[in-house]
Design an enzyme around this catalytic site. Structure first.
Site, PDB file in Angstrom:
ATOM      1  CE  LYS A 176      -3.806   2.113   2.638  1.00  0.00           C
ATOM      2  NZ  LYS A 176      -4.716   1.955   3.795  1.00  0.00           N
ATOM      3  CB  SER A 223      -8.441   1.068   6.086  1.00  0.00           C
ATOM      4  OG  SER A 223      -9.179   2.257   6.191  1.00  0.00           O
ATOM      5  CB  SER A 247      -7.899   3.896   3.091  1.00  0.00           C
ATOM      6  OG  SER A 247      -6.999   3.264   3.997  1.00  0.00           O
TER       7      SER A 247
END
Length: 461
Positions: free
Chosen positions: A74, A173, A149
């Site tokens: 990420k 997330s 997210s």
């Protein structure tokens, strides 16, 4: 193919890391123009790392199950010499000089990084509809969000563009994107995985963990990522377990708690049905199911939001003069955090200790809790509300309703694929355990996964 399957093929000389990496890069080239799960693809570096892994394995140097396995990070995890944007214009030119602690550990384990994944800007949202790098699309329906997210990480794993992608979880997330994309998402105990070198959102709610296709793959990744970091003062000295579930897991004697309040209110019928089916499956495998009453989750969610709004705004205060470079939805939440009174923040932290004690008491009665991961499956991109029954709810609040409180506690939780809704969109089961009980959490999840095998179903790309 799973991580453990690929690792076995590497050691049986049935494939090479270069072939695995080339296959992932080919899928990225073919499918990511539609999915948009990557911000940066590191193809040349990945092939060089793959060749090095092949040489080491051929020479008998075995770094473990991730050796030679293509993964992604990420884009909040620092990577030396490779930009780390957090999905924001604030960091569009930021190239770290050092790796994050997790990046270091994965590299030491021989993992091959194919790129950095797209996300909701600054890891502060549930849709991953990024205004600067474009929206991430759900591989199961390109018109739908993948969750956020860590939407790019979940979408990349679901689309078989990599074998694992890291995520960060401040209020769901990791878990919600995994549920929306039919993947496994593991949020470990707070402090179990170092946060050093992560672009932060929140001081006391951020958790780092993996998103994978299977539970045992998640266990293999946690084995590498977990452990005390003397350079991270939030890192725990708690010893690292052997997290890998055995080939056959028995649930005999395992105490499964099912909440009688809150978690089955205001929920899509498919989410309720699939969760109940998993409870029945656990009982059929020998688990002892106990209906329990949980504390006031709405109050816990409120406390968690107060802490997040306050701490996130404090983290980003140094960028207050650059508000034009931040998307409207994220900037609005930073502004809300600045209006909160210090008394609200202090009282939320005091309530946090009370709720933690109440949940610790629950985990003296049961070993794990089963809840739905989210009230609904993924919804169309751009949709602000979701209709559940006869009620229209804010999509962000609805999506995180069952997950946010677990960040407040800092307890480990996992999202496990458990079926599909009428639109053929994935749904997830949330399994929660007491602090540092990841070994038990993963074993229970593996037992269910062995019976269901939902991870074998691929999105219709």
């Amino acid at each position: 193919m799973t991580i453990l399957e690929a690792a076995a093929q590497l050691r049986a000389q049935q494939t090479t890391s270069r072939r695995l990496t080339e296959a992932c890069l080919a899928r990225i080239a073919e499918f990511d123009p539609r999915v948009n799960s990557f911000i940066t693809v590191t193809g040349e570096q990945a092939l060089a790392q793959a060749d090095a892994a092949d040489r080491e394995l051929a020479a008998g140097q075995d770094r473990g199950p991730l050796h030679g396995i293509p993964i992604a990070l990420k884009d909040v995890y620092n990577t030396a010499g490779i930009r780390t944007t957090a999905g924001s214009l604030l960091f569009r030119d930021y190239v770290p000089e050092t790796d994050s602690a997790v990046t270091e550990k994965l590299a030491a384990a021989g993992a091959v990084m194919v790129g950095k994944t797209n996300l909701h800007e600054l890891a502060y949202g549930v849709t991953s509809s990024n205004p600067h790098f474009g929206p991430v699309r759900n591989p199961w329906d390109l018109h739908c969000v993948p969750g956020g997210s860590s939407g790019g990480s979940a979408a990349a794993v679901a689309a078989r563009m990599c074998f694992m992608a890291t995520g960060s979880d401040t209020g769901a997330s990791i878990r919600v994107p995994a549920a929306f994309c039919n993947a496994v998402g593991l949020k470990p105990t707070y402090g179990r995985v170092s946060r050093r070198g992560i672009l932060p959102l929140d001081f006391s709610l951020d958790h780092m963990g993996p998103i994978t296709l299977t539970v045992r793959d998640a266990a293999a990744c946690l084995q590498v990522m977990a452990g005390e970091d003397p350079l991270d003062d939030t890192s725990s000295p708690e010893p690292v377990d052997d997290y890998m579930p055995p080939a056959r897991v028995s649930l005999a004697g395992v105490r499964v708690g099912v909440p009688e309040n809150f978690y089955f209110d205001g929920i899509d019928p498919a989410a309720q049905t699939t969760t109940r089916q998993m409870v029945q499956l656990a009982a059929g495998l020998g688990a002892q199911v106990e209906v329990i009453r949980v504390p006031d989750i709405l109050a816990m969610n409120t406390a968690a939001r107060v802490i997040l709004l306050s701490e996130a705004s404090a983290v980003m205060e140094r960028f207050r003069h650059r508000r034009a470079e931040i998307g409207d939805d994220v900037q609005a939440m930073f502004d809300q955090g600045r209006f909160l009174a210090a008394t609200d923040y202090v009282n939320a932290q005091r309530a946090r200790r009370v709720f933690r004690d109440e949940f610790l008491a629950i985990f003296r009665r049961v070993d794990v809790l089963f809840t739905p991961m989210s009230p609904t499956a993924a919804q169309p991109i751009g949709q602000k509300t979701v209709r559940i029954g006869d009620v229209d709810e804010d999509f962000r609040l609805a999506t995180t309703r069952f997950a946010r409180a677990i960040n407040l506690l800092g307890f480990p939780a996992l999202s496990l694929p458990c079926g599909f809704d009428a639109r053929r969109m994935p749904l997830g089961l949330q399994i929660i355990a007491g602090p540092f009980e990841e070994k038990r959490l993963l074993a229970v999840a593996a037992a269910l996964e062995d019976e269901t095998g939902f991870y074998k179903q691929e999105p219709p790309l």
